[in-house]
Design a protein around this motif. Structure first.
Motif, PDB file in Angstrom:
ATOM      1  N   THR A 321       0.815  -1.203   0.000  1.00 59.36           N
ATOM      2  CA  THR A 321       0.000   0.000   0.000  1.00 59.36           C
ATOM      3  C   THR A 321       0.854   1.261   0.000  1.00 59.36           C
ATOM      4  OG1 THR A 321      -1.749  -1.238   1.038  1.00 59.36           O
ATOM      5  CG2 THR A 321      -1.878   1.163   1.238  1.00 59.36           C
ATOM      6  N   ARG A 322       1.654   1.446   1.054  1.00 58.97           N
ATOM      7  CA  ARG A 322       2.521   2.628   1.045  1.00 58.97           C
ATOM      8  C   ARG A 322       3.518   2.535  -0.116  1.00 58.97           C
ATOM      9  NH1 ARG A 322       4.293   2.416   7.144  1.00 58.97           N
ATOM     10  NH2 ARG A 322       3.811   0.218   6.681  1.00 58.97           N
ATOM     11  N   ALA A 323       3.941   1.307  -0.445  1.00 60.39           N
ATOM     12  CA  ALA A 323       4.874   1.155  -1.575  1.00 60.39           C
ATOM     13  C   ALA A 323       4.292   1.779  -2.838  1.00 60.39           C
ATOM     14  CB  ALA A 323       5.181  -0.320  -1.793  1.00 60.39           C
ATOM     15  N   HIS A 324       2.949   1.648  -3.004  1.00 58.65           N
ATOM     16  CA  HIS A 324       2.320   2.241  -4.186  1.00 58.65           C
ATOM     17  C   HIS A 324       2.071   3.741  -4.039  1.00 58.65           C
ATOM     18  CE1 HIS A 324       1.745  -1.716  -5.911  1.00 58.65           C
ATOM     19  NE2 HIS A 324       1.487  -1.083  -7.037  1.00 58.65           N
ATOM     20  N   MET A 325       2.112   4.234  -2.807  1.00 59.66           N
ATOM     21  CA  MET A 325       2.038   5.698  -2.665  1.00 59.66           C
ATOM     22  C   MET A 325       3.387   6.291  -3.083  1.00 59.66           C
ATOM     23  SD  MET A 325      -0.056   6.078   0.902  1.00 59.66           S
ATOM     24  CE  MET A 325      -1.006   7.527   0.562  1.00 59.66           C
ATOM     25  N   ALA A 326       4.459   5.576  -2.759  1.00 55.02           N
ATOM     26  CA  ALA A 326       5.783   6.059  -3.171  1.00 55.02           C
ATOM     27  C   ALA A 326       5.965   5.883  -4.676  1.00 55.02           C
ATOM     28  CB  ALA A 326       6.875   5.316  -2.404  1.00 55.02           C
ATOM     29  N   ASP A 327       5.497   4.764  -5.221  1.00 50.76           N
ATOM     30  CA  ASP A 327       5.621   4.529  -6.658  1.00 50.76           C
ATOM     31  C   ASP A 327       4.389   3.789  -7.163  1.00 50.76           C
ATOM     32  OD1 ASP A 327       6.207   3.889  -9.270  1.00 50.76           O
ATOM     33  OD2 ASP A 327       8.320   3.489  -8.867  1.00 50.76           O
ATOM     34  N   PRO A 344      11.611   3.781  -3.955  1.00 46.02           N
ATOM     35  CA  PRO A 344      11.357   2.982  -2.748  1.00 46.02           C
ATOM     36  C   PRO A 344      10.535   3.717  -1.698  1.00 46.02           C
ATOM     37  CG  PRO A 344      13.576   3.877  -2.711  1.00 46.02           C
ATOM     38  CD  PRO A 344      12.980   4.304  -4.025  1.00 46.02           C
ATOM     39  N   CYS A 345       9.647   2.975  -1.065  1.00 48.45           N
ATOM     40  CA  CYS A 345       8.975   3.503   0.129  1.00 48.45           C
ATOM     41  C   CYS A 345       9.977   3.429   1.269  1.00 48.45           C
ATOM     42  CB  CYS A 345       7.742   2.660   0.449  1.00 48.45           C
ATOM     43  SG  CYS A 345       7.008   3.091   2.035  1.00 48.45           S
ATOM     44  N   VAL A 346      10.237   4.550   1.917  1.00 50.16           N
ATOM     45  CA  VAL A 346      11.246   4.572   2.973  1.00 50.16           C
ATOM     46  C   VAL A 346      10.618   4.485   4.363  1.00 50.16           C
ATOM     47  CG1 VAL A 346      12.907   5.807   1.541  1.00 50.16           C
ATOM     48  CG2 VAL A 346      11.374   7.108   3.033  1.00 50.16           C
ATOM     49  N   GLY A 347       9.326   4.202   4.404  1.00 54.48           N
ATOM     50  CA  GLY A 347       8.660   3.980   5.701  1.00 54.48           C
ATOM     51  C   GLY A 347       8.513   5.228   6.551  1.00 54.48           C
ATOM     52  N   ALA A 348       8.664   6.405   5.922  1.00 57.01           N
ATOM     53  CA  ALA A 348       8.631   7.645   6.712  1.00 57.01           C
ATOM     54  C   ALA A 348       7.251   7.909   7.316  1.00 57.01           C
ATOM     55  CB  ALA A 348       9.050   8.833   5.849  1.00 57.01           C
ATOM     56  N   THR A 349       6.235   7.322   6.703  1.00 56.45           N
ATOM     57  CA  THR A 349       4.855   7.406   7.197  1.00 56.45           C
ATOM     58  C   THR A 349       4.375   8.850   7.372  1.00 56.45           C
ATOM     59  OG1 THR A 349       5.297   5.253   8.185  1.00 56.45           O
ATOM     60  CG2 THR A 349       3.232   6.226   8.769  1.00 56.45           C
ATOM     61  N   TYR A 350       4.950   9.721   6.577  1.00 51.84           N
ATOM     62  CA  TYR A 350       4.424  11.074   6.422  1.00 51.84           C
ATOM     63  C   TYR A 350       2.993  10.965   5.900  1.00 51.84           C
ATOM     64  CZ  TYR A 350       4.686  15.984   4.750  1.00 51.84           C
ATOM     65  OH  TYR A 350       4.498  17.318   4.525  1.00 51.84           O
ATOM     66  N   CYS A 351       2.783   9.953   5.007  1.00 51.24           N
ATOM     67  CA  CYS A 351       1.477   9.746   4.372  1.00 51.24           C
ATOM     68  C   CYS A 351       0.374   9.588   5.420  1.00 51.24           C
ATOM     69  CB  CYS A 351       1.536   8.511   3.469  1.00 51.24           C
ATOM     70  SG  CYS A 351       2.347   7.083   4.218  1.00 51.24           S
ATOM     71  N   LEU A 352       0.573   8.667   6.321  1.00 53.03           N
ATOM     72  CA  LEU A 352      -0.476   8.372   7.299  1.00 53.03           C
ATOM     73  C   LEU A 352      -0.602   9.505   8.322  1.00 53.03           C
ATOM     74  CD1 LEU A 352      -2.551   6.407   8.371  1.00 53.03           C
ATOM     75  CD2 LEU A 352      -0.747   5.114   9.461  1.00 53.03           C
ATOM     76  N   ALA A 361      -3.317  12.670   2.615  1.00 55.77           N
ATOM     77  CA  ALA A 361      -2.118  11.829   2.595  1.00 55.77           C
ATOM     78  C   ALA A 361      -1.201  12.299   1.477  1.00 55.77           C
ATOM     79  CB  ALA A 361      -2.511  10.369   2.365  1.00 55.77           C
ATOM     80  N   LEU A 362       0.056  12.520   1.812  1.00 56.68           N
ATOM     81  CA  LEU A 362       1.071  12.865   0.825  1.00 56.68           C
ATOM     82  C   LEU A 362       2.294  12.016   1.101  1.00 56.68           C
ATOM     83  CD1 LEU A 362       0.767  16.763   0.946  1.00 56.68           C
ATOM     84  CD2 LEU A 362      -0.071  15.257  -0.871  1.00 56.68           C
ATOM     85  N   CYS A 363       3.009  11.654   0.036  1.00 55.43           N
ATOM     86  CA  CYS A 363       4.230  10.862   0.237  1.00 55.43           C
ATOM     87  C   CYS A 363       5.408  11.810   0.424  1.00 55.43           C
ATOM     88  CB  CYS A 363       4.472   9.963  -0.970  1.00 55.43           C
ATOM     89  SG  CYS A 363       6.086   9.159  -0.881  1.00 55.43           S
ATOM     90  N   VAL A 364       6.262  11.485   1.382  1.00 57.27           N
ATOM     91  CA  VAL A 364       7.370  12.393   1.684  1.00 57.27           C
ATOM     92  C   VAL A 364       8.222  12.667   0.451  1.00 57.27           C
ATOM     93  CG1 VAL A 364       9.054  10.627   2.469  1.00 57.27           C
ATOM     94  CG2 VAL A 364       9.127  12.913   3.439  1.00 57.27           C
ATOM     95  N   HIS A 365       8.370  11.664  -0.452  1.00 58.06           N
ATOM     96  CA  HIS A 365       9.278  11.941  -1.575  1.00 58.06           C
ATOM     97  C   HIS A 365       8.685  11.662  -2.952  1.00 58.06           C
ATOM     98  CE1 HIS A 365      11.666   8.058  -2.614  1.00 58.06           C
ATOM     99  NE2 HIS A 365      10.703   7.659  -1.830  1.00 58.06           N
ATOM    100  N   ASN A 366       7.352  11.551  -3.005  1.00 60.24           N
ATOM    101  CA  ASN A 366       6.715  11.565  -4.322  1.00 60.24           C
ATOM    102  C   ASN A 366       5.620  12.627  -4.293  1.00 60.24           C
ATOM    103  OD1 ASN A 366       5.430  11.277  -6.714  1.00 60.24           O
ATOM    104  ND2 ASN A 366       5.423   9.034  -6.683  1.00 60.24           N
TER     105      ASN A 366
END
Ligand code: FMN
Ligand code: SF4
Length: 678
Positions: A321-327, A344-352, A361-366
């Motif tokens: 799930t988060r992997a697809h938010m990153a890519d 790569p999803c870096v697990g920063a969990t900025y999204c959640l 929800a936003l991805c820290v690096h996408n």
């Protein structure tokens, strides 16, 4: 046909899923008035287009008015949701992607002061710590009406053309009945497991009656609360067997743990620094014991682990799930043999954390995730090739270089340090946050593949830049820590960065004064505490570390509390004076004239950064736009065309912390939205 286990189709009842990868239900908080409108649709369609087999949409789409949308959930209790969901489903079906949705009543896991201000309900009066409402204990008429609400919502989902839905039972109303920790009702809804499952069975019967035997209905449920007094693995397995025996359920989506506090939620949704795939074998054990089609997600961030989950027979469908938010293009890249290109999803969990902190929800690096209507995931080539000089290799500078190179421009990058990364490299100093460096490594690899030229160990001056004869110059030089916060004694304090970088060794008795409220303060405190120092963290705000939200705060709290770090809020550091070989801190507050003094060996200040902007100002008179940014064009996706200096030879822009102290996402977003239109 590929023999990759991940790319094999899977037959679920009457539905053929084209491969084994799905996104599990996750509410990105994008609805407008509770409806999944254009932004929501574009978000899922992007993943569908790139080949994902199934999107479990929404997250906790609510079936009743007394389950108010505490994180901007989809309102499945409204008829008007049907056409919106139909449009979303059609947009995904067009690409062969199945669409389901998660339905729920959140019970006590919400607030009473949202939506229609109805009291929350549960099988207990006990407060849920995360949302803090004290629920009303359900009565018979509540049970009857909520059961009908589930059935009505189920019918709406079928009418919208979805392929199925799952009911949520971890931390929500259904399992609040199951768990001895949250059920204080009388019989017939409490006591034996059969009684505690009675409500769920009534709901399942009601929805099944409404959607018929062929429609796909699943359960996402905790099969082990992993908490003293709660549902344990043995009882969880018994629940699974009873659900199967009911014949009402077509698949399981297995969860282990509870979500009623932030710390327990990080065990269900592990954040960076925590173990990968911690519950994969457990989910596999449930699959083996029940023979049910089994889905599962919990930090399966990489393709290799996902492939193992399927090839080892642990899962039928892998949630990434988060992997697809990153890519969002993971499946397309697997199919093209380009796994190395996956962001790569870096697990920063900025999204959640953002769904509570920022309402989306936003991805820290996408920066394109969740902005699919305006920001591209695939960068289009430019019509005219330009020469771009980027100064700085923090996340903003590297994103500018990557996007510029993808547009086909000739890109040259200057960096004063010997390695790329800027503040991200600093963040990755802590072993718990070392995955952050992938934000940099991925961009470096993307730039290398597109012949971006790097000059490390080079302090770019005006003449270096001009000598490149650029068309565009982007200053991404970041900032340096600002510690000038005191009435006097600024020269006696050190910055949080100095501690993190190891430039200054922590002393014995350390005050970390944090009025930025973000990561570097806690990171420095953690380093000092683990070095053996007695540490106090002080901030002037009404809460602790106000810029670090729930999930990100958990690992810090674990490690700081382990070391007995003192936390002081609502106090402002006013001045520091030398007192022999100690430092005397004068402490005040914004709330009154209170003043006190305290003695420390070392005082660390975290107060954000000041822009490193000398080069920008040196270049400004030479630029065609005098450094000006057309905000309207920037926001609305048009090229920059301010030309206030006819003698200027290049356009000049600055991004990220070189403008003002912000964060990684802001720097990357600045770069993407500027350079995609160059
Ligand atoms: C922004 C966000 C919102 C989420 N909301 C829900 C939700 O409403 N219901 C749910 O069951 N899980 C929710 N989840 C959890 C995900 O379904 C998934 O279990 C979790 O992200 C772990 O999988 P991953 O490591 O592949 O991301 C959410 C996750 C994220 C990142
Ligand atoms: S914010 Fe972090 S955890 Fe969330 S998708 Fe992006 S990289 Fe992954």
């Amino acid at each position: 046909m590929s023999n990759d286990p991940l790319l094999q189709p899977y037959k679920l009842k009457n539905l053929t899923l084209k491969n084994r990868i799905m996104t599990t239900s996750h509410e990105p908080a994008y609805p407008e008035d509770g409806m999944p409108t254009a932004r929501y649709r574009a978000y899922h369609a992007e993943r569908a287009k790139a080949g994902i087999a199934m999107a479990m949409t929404a997250g906790s789409a609510v079936v009743s008015q007394d389950s108010p949308p505490s994180f901007n959930n989809i309102l499945a209790y409204k008829d008007e949701v049907v056409p919106w969901l139909k449009e979303l489903t059609d947009a995904c079906h067009e690409h062969g992607c199945a669409v389901m949705i998660q339905l729920t009543h959140m019970g006590r896991r919400t607030r009473w002061d949202y939506g229609d201000w109805l009291p929350s309900v549960s099988a207990t009066h006990l407060q849920e710590p995360a949302h803090r409402a004290f629920p009303k204990r359900v009565e018979d008429w509540d049970i009857a009406r909520i059961t009908q609400d589930y059935a009505d919502a189920a019918e709406r989902m079928k009418a919208a053309g979805l392929d199925g839905f799952e009911l949520q039972a971890y931390g929500h109303l259904l399992d609040q009945f199951w768990s001895p920790l949250t059920n204080t009702l009388d019989e017939p809804y409490n006591g034996s497991l059969k009684n505690r499952m009675r409500f769920s069975m009534e709901v399942l019967e009601a929805v099944r009656e409404r959607v018929g035997p062929d429609f796909i209905v699943g359960m996402r449920f905790t099969a082990d609360e992993a908490m003293a007094g709660g549902i344990d693995a043995a009882e969880g397995l018994e629940i699974a067997k009873r659900l199967k025996a009911s014949g009402l359920v077509d698949f399981f989506n297995v969860i282990r743990g509870t979500v009623h506090t932030d710390p327990s939620m990080t065990k269900v949704i592990p954040v960076q620094g925590m173990q990968s795939a911690p519950h994969l074998d457990f989910a596999g054990a449930v699959r083996e014991a029940t023979g049910m089609p089994t889905f599962h997600a919990a930090r399966i961030p990489d393709v290799a682990t996902a492939r193992h989950a399927v090839s080892a027979g642990l899962l039928d469908m892998v949630g990434m799930t988060r992997a697809h938010m990153a890519d969002p293009h993971i499946v397309r890249k697997i199919m093209a043999g380009r796994e190395d290109d996956i962001r790569p999803c870096v697990g920063a969990t900025y999204c959640l954390d953002r769904i509570y902190q920022g309402g989306e929800a936003l991805c820290v690096h996408n920066a394109a995730t969740g902005r699919e209507l305006e920001m591209p995931h695939d960068i289009a080539p430019a019509d005219v090739k330009k020469k771009i000089v980027v100064v700085g290799t923090g996340p903003g500078g590297l994103e500018a270089a990557r996007v510029g190179a993808e547009r086909g421009h000739d890109v040259v990058v200057f960096e004063a340090a010997s390695d790329p990364g800027g503040q991200v490299r600093l963040a990755a100093q802590s072993s718990r946050r070392k995955e952050m460096i992938s934000i940099i490594d991925w961009r470096m690899a993307q730039c290398a593949a597109r012949d971006v030229r790097f000059h490390f160990n080079t302090w770019a001056e005006r003449d270096n830049v001009v000598a490149e004869a650029p068309d565009v110059v982007i200053i991404a030089t970041g900032g340096l820590p600002d510690t000038e916060v005191l009435e006097n004694g600024n020269d006696l304090v050190v910055s949080s960065w100095a501690i993190i970088a190891g430039d200054v060794k922590p002393a014995n008795n350390v005050l970390v004064y944090d009025d930025a409220g973000d990561h570097p303060a806690l990171q420095a405190a953690e380093i000092a505490a683990h070095d053996g120092a007695r540490v106090e963290i002080m901030n002037p705000d009404r809460s602790f570390a106000p810029e670090i939200m729930g999930m990100n705060l958990v690992p810090y709290m674990r490690s700081l509390q382990d070391k007995d770090v003192t936390i002081t809020i609502g106090r402002r550091l006013m001045a520091v004076t030398r007192d022999g070989n100690k430092l005397a801190a004068s402490v005040g507050t914004d709330y009154s004239d209170y003043r006190s003094t305290a003695s420390y060996d070392q005082i660390v200040v975290n107060h954000g950064t000041l822009p490193l902007d000398e080069l920008y100002f040196a270049l400004k008179p030479l630029s065609s736009n005098h450094g000006a940014l057309d905000h309207d064009a920037f926001i609305n996706g048009r090229a920059q065309d301010i030309a206030t200096n006819p003698d200027g030879k290049f356009q000049l822009f600055r991004i990220g912390d070189a403008v003002s102290s912000r964060n990684i996402h802001a720097a990357i977003f600045d770069a993407l939205r500027l350079v995609k239109d160059i």
